[in-house]
Scaffold this active site. Structure first.
Site, PDB file in Angstrom:
ATOM      1  N   LYS A  13       0.833  -1.219   0.000  1.00 10.83           N
ATOM      2  CA  LYS A  13       0.000   0.000   0.000  1.00 10.83           C
ATOM      3  C   LYS A  13       0.862   1.262   0.000  1.00 10.83           C
ATOM      4  O   LYS A  13       0.641   2.178  -0.778  1.00 10.83           O
ATOM      5  CB  LYS A  13      -0.916   0.055   1.243  1.00 10.83           C
ATOM      6  CG  LYS A  13      -1.815  -1.140   1.442  1.00 10.83           C
ATOM      7  CD  LYS A  13      -2.661  -0.997   2.688  1.00 10.83           C
ATOM      8  CE  LYS A  13      -1.905  -0.907   3.993  1.00 10.83           C
ATOM      9  NZ  LYS A  13      -1.164  -2.147   4.371  1.00 10.83           N
ATOM     10  N   ARG A  88      -9.360   1.102   9.235  1.00 10.23           N
ATOM     11  CA  ARG A  88      -8.973  -0.276   9.552  1.00 10.23           C
ATOM     12  C   ARG A  88     -10.028  -0.994  10.366  1.00 10.23           C
ATOM     13  O   ARG A  88      -9.850  -2.181  10.670  1.00 10.23           O
ATOM     14  CB  ARG A  88      -7.683  -0.262  10.378  1.00 10.23           C
ATOM     15  CG  ARG A  88      -6.422  -0.404   9.585  1.00 10.23           C
ATOM     16  CD  ARG A  88      -5.301  -0.089  10.529  1.00 10.23           C
ATOM     17  NE  ARG A  88      -4.143  -0.891  10.331  1.00 10.23           N
ATOM     18  CZ  ARG A  88      -3.056  -0.491   9.682  1.00 10.23           C
ATOM     19  NH1 ARG A  88      -3.012   0.675   9.120  1.00 10.23           N
ATOM     20  NH2 ARG A  88      -2.012  -1.271   9.601  1.00 10.23           N
ATOM     21  N   ARG A 127      12.036  -5.703   4.758  1.00  7.59           N
ATOM     22  CA  ARG A 127      11.809  -4.262   4.532  1.00  7.59           C
ATOM     23  C   ARG A 127      12.795  -3.406   5.319  1.00  7.59           C
ATOM     24  O   ARG A 127      13.103  -3.689   6.468  1.00  7.59           O
ATOM     25  CB  ARG A 127      10.389  -3.874   4.941  1.00  7.59           C
ATOM     26  CG  ARG A 127      10.194  -2.356   4.890  1.00  7.59           C
ATOM     27  CD  ARG A 127       8.765  -1.939   4.922  1.00  7.59           C
ATOM     28  NE  ARG A 127       8.072  -2.361   6.118  1.00  7.59           N
ATOM     29  CZ  ARG A 127       6.772  -2.169   6.317  1.00  7.59           C
ATOM     30  NH1 ARG A 127       6.045  -1.576   5.397  1.00  7.59           N
ATOM     31  NH2 ARG A 127       6.203  -2.589   7.415  1.00  7.59           N
ATOM     32  N   ARG A 160      11.943  -1.464  10.964  1.00  2.79           N
ATOM     33  CA  ARG A 160      10.897  -1.060  11.909  1.00  2.79           C
ATOM     34  C   ARG A 160      10.767  -2.075  13.043  1.00  2.79           C
ATOM     35  O   ARG A 160      10.877  -3.276  12.815  1.00  2.79           O
ATOM     36  CB  ARG A 160       9.549  -0.959  11.169  1.00  2.79           C
ATOM     37  CG  ARG A 160       9.285   0.409  10.598  1.00  2.79           C
ATOM     38  CD  ARG A 160       8.105   0.475   9.665  1.00  2.79           C
ATOM     39  NE  ARG A 160       6.870  -0.156  10.114  1.00  2.79           N
ATOM     40  CZ  ARG A 160       5.732  -0.129   9.429  1.00  2.79           C
ATOM     41  NH1 ARG A 160       5.675   0.525   8.268  1.00  2.79           N
ATOM     42  NH2 ARG A 160       4.652  -0.726   9.878  1.00  2.79           N
ATOM     43  N   ARG A 171       0.058  -8.717  13.622  1.00  4.92           N
ATOM     44  CA  ARG A 171      -0.557  -7.713  12.732  1.00  4.92           C
ATOM     45  C   ARG A 171      -1.453  -8.392  11.706  1.00  4.92           C
ATOM     46  O   ARG A 171      -2.514  -7.879  11.345  1.00  4.92           O
ATOM     47  CB  ARG A 171       0.537  -6.907  12.031  1.00  4.92           C
ATOM     48  CG  ARG A 171       1.216  -5.925  12.971  1.00  4.92           C
ATOM     49  CD  ARG A 171       2.566  -5.472  12.442  1.00  4.92           C
ATOM     50  NE  ARG A 171       2.488  -4.699  11.228  1.00  4.92           N
ATOM     51  CZ  ARG A 171       3.540  -4.478  10.427  1.00  4.92           C
ATOM     52  NH1 ARG A 171       4.715  -4.965  10.708  1.00  4.92           N
ATOM     53  NH2 ARG A 171       3.385  -3.758   9.333  1.00  4.92           N
TER      54      ARG A 171
HETATM   55  P1  AP5 Z   1       4.970  -1.485   1.826  1.00  2.00           P
HETATM   56  O1  AP5 Z   1       4.617  -0.677   0.624  1.00  2.00           O
HETATM   57  O2  AP5 Z   1       5.750  -0.801   2.906  1.00  2.00           O
HETATM   58  O3  AP5 Z   1       3.661  -2.212   2.397  1.00  2.00           O
HETATM   59  P2  AP5 Z   1       2.444  -1.649   3.237  1.00  2.00           P
HETATM   60  O4  AP5 Z   1       1.234  -2.348   2.748  1.00  2.00           O
HETATM   61  O5  AP5 Z   1       2.434  -0.148   3.228  1.00  2.00           O
HETATM   62  O6  AP5 Z   1       2.865  -2.232   4.659  1.00  2.00           O
HETATM   63  P3  AP5 Z   1       2.868  -1.600   6.110  1.00  2.00           P
HETATM   64  O7  AP5 Z   1       3.587  -2.602   6.984  1.00  2.00           O
HETATM   65  O8  AP5 Z   1       3.448  -0.218   6.123  1.00  2.00           O
HETATM   66  O9  AP5 Z   1       1.400  -1.593   6.425  1.00  2.00           O
HETATM   67  P4  AP5 Z   1       0.733  -1.698   7.782  1.00  2.00           P
HETATM   68  O10 AP5 Z   1      -0.635  -1.510   7.362  1.00  2.00           O
HETATM   69  O11 AP5 Z   1       0.970  -2.848   8.653  1.00  2.00           O
HETATM   70  O12 AP5 Z   1       1.537  -0.587   8.620  1.00  2.00           O
HETATM   71  P5  AP5 Z   1       1.158   0.900   9.007  1.00  2.00           P
HETATM   72  O13 AP5 Z   1       2.392   1.684   8.940  1.00  2.00           O
HETATM   73  O14 AP5 Z   1      -0.058   1.353   8.296  1.00  2.00           O
HETATM   74  O15 AP5 Z   1       5.790  -2.775   1.307  1.00  2.00           O
HETATM   75  C1  AP5 Z   1       6.309  -3.719   2.208  1.00  2.00           C
HETATM   76  C2  AP5 Z   1       7.684  -4.220   1.701  1.00  2.00           C
HETATM   77  O16 AP5 Z   1       7.503  -4.931   0.486  1.00  2.00           O
HETATM   78  C3  AP5 Z   1       8.678  -3.089   1.379  1.00  2.00           C
HETATM   79  O17 AP5 Z   1       9.961  -3.531   1.716  1.00  2.00           O
HETATM   80  C4  AP5 Z   1       8.536  -2.887  -0.138  1.00  2.00           C
HETATM   81  O18 AP5 Z   1       9.737  -2.383  -0.702  1.00  2.00           O
HETATM   82  C5  AP5 Z   1       8.195  -4.296  -0.597  1.00  2.00           C
HETATM   83  N1  AP5 Z   1       7.276  -4.301  -1.734  1.00  2.00           N
HETATM   84  C6  AP5 Z   1       6.191  -3.492  -1.936  1.00  2.00           C
HETATM   85  N2  AP5 Z   1       5.564  -3.821  -3.078  1.00  2.00           N
HETATM   86  C7  AP5 Z   1       6.254  -4.893  -3.587  1.00  2.00           C
HETATM   87  C8  AP5 Z   1       6.080  -5.695  -4.754  1.00  2.00           C
HETATM   88  N3  AP5 Z   1       5.084  -5.489  -5.624  1.00  2.00           N
HETATM   89  N4  AP5 Z   1       6.951  -6.700  -4.969  1.00  2.00           N
HETATM   90  C9  AP5 Z   1       7.994  -6.942  -4.099  1.00  2.00           C
HETATM   91  N5  AP5 Z   1       8.210  -6.202  -2.985  1.00  2.00           N
HETATM   92  C10 AP5 Z   1       7.340  -5.189  -2.731  1.00  2.00           C
HETATM   93  O19 AP5 Z   1       0.713   0.677  10.541  1.00  2.00           O
HETATM   94  C11 AP5 Z   1       1.651   0.367  11.554  1.00  2.00           C
HETATM   95  C12 AP5 Z   1       0.925   0.310  12.900  1.00  2.00           C
HETATM   96  O20 AP5 Z   1       0.347   1.599  13.200  1.00  2.00           O
HETATM   97  C13 AP5 Z   1      -0.261  -0.673  12.962  1.00  2.00           C
HETATM   98  O21 AP5 Z   1       0.157  -1.998  13.289  1.00  2.00           O
HETATM   99  C14 AP5 Z   1      -1.119  -0.037  14.081  1.00  2.00           C
HETATM  100  O22 AP5 Z   1      -0.585  -0.295  15.355  1.00  2.00           O
HETATM  101  C15 AP5 Z   1      -0.949   1.474  13.812  1.00  2.00           C
HETATM  102  N6  AP5 Z   1      -1.977   2.002  12.877  1.00  2.00           N
HETATM  103  C16 AP5 Z   1      -1.766   2.549  11.644  1.00  2.00           C
HETATM  104  N7  AP5 Z   1      -2.942   2.935  11.100  1.00  2.00           N
HETATM  105  C17 AP5 Z   1      -3.913   2.629  11.996  1.00  2.00           C
HETATM  106  C18 AP5 Z   1      -5.334   2.768  11.988  1.00  2.00           C
HETATM  107  N8  AP5 Z   1      -5.995   3.277  10.932  1.00  2.00           N
HETATM  108  N9  AP5 Z   1      -6.021   2.324  13.074  1.00  2.00           N
HETATM  109  C19 AP5 Z   1      -5.373   1.801  14.152  1.00  2.00           C
HETATM  110  N10 AP5 Z   1      -4.034   1.629  14.220  1.00  2.00           N
HETATM  111  C20 AP5 Z   1      -3.309   2.047  13.142  1.00  2.00           C
END
Ligand code: AP5
Length: 215
Positions: A13, A88, A127, A160, A171
């Site tokens: 994403k 979410r 990552r 991270r 997660r």
């Molecule tokens: P990446 O693009 O970073 O993936 P992502 O889907 O953005 O993953 P996140 O881990 O950032 O999502 P998340 O939803 O768990 O974390 P968030 O920060 O929102 O890609 C991942 C890896 O794969 C990278 O290394 C990339 O280079 C590689 N990659 C990407 N595309 C690829 C492809 N096509 N092929 C190969 N490799 C690829 O949330 C973190 C924490 O914050 C949560 O656990 C929660 O505690 C809190 N939080 C955030 N938002 C909320 C909310 N709305 N409500 C409650 N808690 C929240």
């Protein structure tokens, strides 16, 4: 365009949102990035959120809704917004609906990133993230030009805290229990575009762009 990017952790994403926001001039609103910035700055929100984030649990809905409301009120979404990692939960989705109603605006589409859990583990343990601008890299799929340095801003790349395998498992469980149900929720309310997120970054981007701009 006003878009939601929905999918499990590590589905890409953030990677796709950064590309699309740059191309389309949209506001890229990542609740994860905002929370990490609050943790780093040691704000009251950051101190409250840290414990939830470190164990892979969701930060309470009320905090998240207030955070999103504040950003949308800042007026930076003139060309549209791209919500990455929000909503979410059902409560967050309903809260967003209210916010959009008050602004007399609407969602154009919800993009769903589909990927099996096994592939997620591989992606997230590999990552690396820029400490300064948050850009995601990968030890195999997206290596920086200079080792451990961000191509965009030169910031240091780090792993991270929540990208350890025990936390990733948690997660994923949280995603399946609380966020997955938003896919059928949005099928009844918006245009939902489902993408096979296992393919390379440029292939996923090309298909998303084609399908978004074809209506
Ligand atoms: P990446 O693009 O970073 O993936 P992502 O889907 O953005 O993953 P996140 O881990 O950032 O999502 P998340 O939803 O768990 O974390 P968030 O920060 O929102 O890609 C991942 C890896 O794969 C990278 O290394 C990339 O280079 C590689 N990659 C990407 N595309 C690829 C492809 N096509 N092929 C190969 N490799 C690829 O949330 C973190 C924490 O914050 C949560 O656990 C929660 O505690 C809190 N939080 C955030 N938002 C909320 C909310 N709305 N409500 C409650 N808690 C929240």
């Amino acid at each position: 365009m006003n878009l939601i990017f929905l999918g499990p952790p590590g589905s890409g994403k953030g990677t796709q949102a950064a590309i699309a926001a740059k191309k389309g001039g949209f506001l890229h609103l990542s609740t994860g990035d905002l929370l990490r910035a609050a943790v780093k700055a040691g704000t009251p929100l950051g101190r409250e959120a840290k414990g939830f984030m470190d164990r892979g649990a969701l930060v309470p809905d009320a905090l998240i809704l207030a955070l999103v409301e504040e950003v949308l009120a800042g007026g930076r979404a003139a060309k549209g917004f791209l919500l990455d990692g929000f909503p979410r939960t059902r409560v967050q989705a309903e809260g967003l609906e209210e916010m959009l109603k008050r602004r007399a605006t609407r969602l154009d589409a919800v993009v769903v990133f589909a990927i099996p859990d096994g592939e997620i583990l591989r992606r997230l343990t590999g990552r690396r993230t820029c400490r300064a601008c948050g850009d995601p890299y990968h030890v195999e799929h997206r290596q920086p030009k200079i080792p451990d340095r961000c191509d965009k801003c030169g910031g240091e790349l780090f792993q991270r805290d929540d990208d350890r395998s025990e936390t990733i498992q948690n997660r994923l469980e949280v995603y399946h229990a609380q966020t997955g149900e938003l896919i059928p929720y949005y099928r009844d309310r918006a245009r939902v575009i489902e993408l096979d997120a296992t393919r390379p970054v440029d292939v996923v981007h090309a298909e998303m762009a084609k399908r978004l701009w074809s209506f």
